[in-house]
Enzyme design. Sequence first.
Site, short mmCIF file in Angstrom:
data_model
loop_
_atom_site.label_atom_id
_atom_site.label_comp_id
_atom_site.label_asym_id
_atom_site.label_seq_id
_atom_site.Cartn_x
_atom_site.Cartn_y
_atom_site.Cartn_z
N ASP A 31 -9.02 7.53 -30.30
CA ASP A 31 -9.70 8.98 -30.50
C ASP A 31 -8.86 9.74 -31.65
OD1 ASP A 31 -11.20 11.12 -29.67
OD2 ASP A 31 -9.32 11.94 -29.10
N GLU A 122 -14.78 6.05 -32.58
CA GLU A 122 -16.05 6.58 -32.82
C GLU A 122 -16.54 6.83 -34.08
OE1 GLU A 122 -17.16 10.96 -30.61
OE2 GLU A 122 -15.20 10.70 -30.85
N ASP A 211 -7.25 13.80 -24.82
CA ASP A 211 -7.37 12.76 -25.80
C ASP A 211 -7.15 11.26 -25.37
OD1 ASP A 211 -7.50 14.99 -27.43
OD2 ASP A 211 -5.29 14.88 -28.03
#
Length: 251
Positions: A31, A122, A211
Amino acid sequence: MKDSANRYFLSFVVEIQPETLPQTDSSVGIDLGIKTFATLSDGTKIDAPKPLKKRIKKYRKLSKSLSNKTQGSKRYEKARLRIAKFSYGMLRKHAKLKDTRTDFLHKLSIKIIRENQTIVLEDLFAEHSEGNVSGMVKNRKLSRAISDLGWRQFRTLLEGKAEKYGREFRVISRWEATSQSCSSCGFKGGKLDLSVREWECLNCGAKHDRDINAAINILVAGGQSETLNGRGGKHKTSVKLAAVCVSGALR
């Protein structure tokens, strides 16, 4: 070849033999963030050097000092010369700051590649995505921080090194609710304000670091099931293997 900082470079092409690292059972979800550059699904948090931020802070301090002086005075002239000297070396120093960031990204990406068989990230760079990096850069408060961190370069390095060393690199759709879903039970609690860094699941009561929870969910959405409780079950996701381009600049 000479760059804008008047530094000379020599480029050449060499042929290399593809390398393959020994396989490992480890996989990682990543992340990306601003305060913390990267949070890994194993709980590791990595801060990035922020040289541009430090540079701007120093420039603002010099400018403030100049504005507090009486124009035409000796102190004013002395402060003006400090700013002139600072600006004169800006290009060369910015080149050095860029090198610092690139070195950090190279070292971090190769460390992650060596330690993990599958890397999941991502897709923050998808076109026509609300809140993607292109849109975030338009936000004046975020643009400088994002550009300074080098998210896109980090992804490019991961992609290229995964191909070079025989690893699998995956990206998931940014529409996955990685920050909203509980990584322990899968309950979707809704959108959280960015100021909320820790939260408790209303369904199972699990307490999460925002996170770390997102990184775990990114790993799961990438087809891996390594969560805190090993949850499985049906999970709709949009996963795509990243197109990889190997650059000669990769280490």
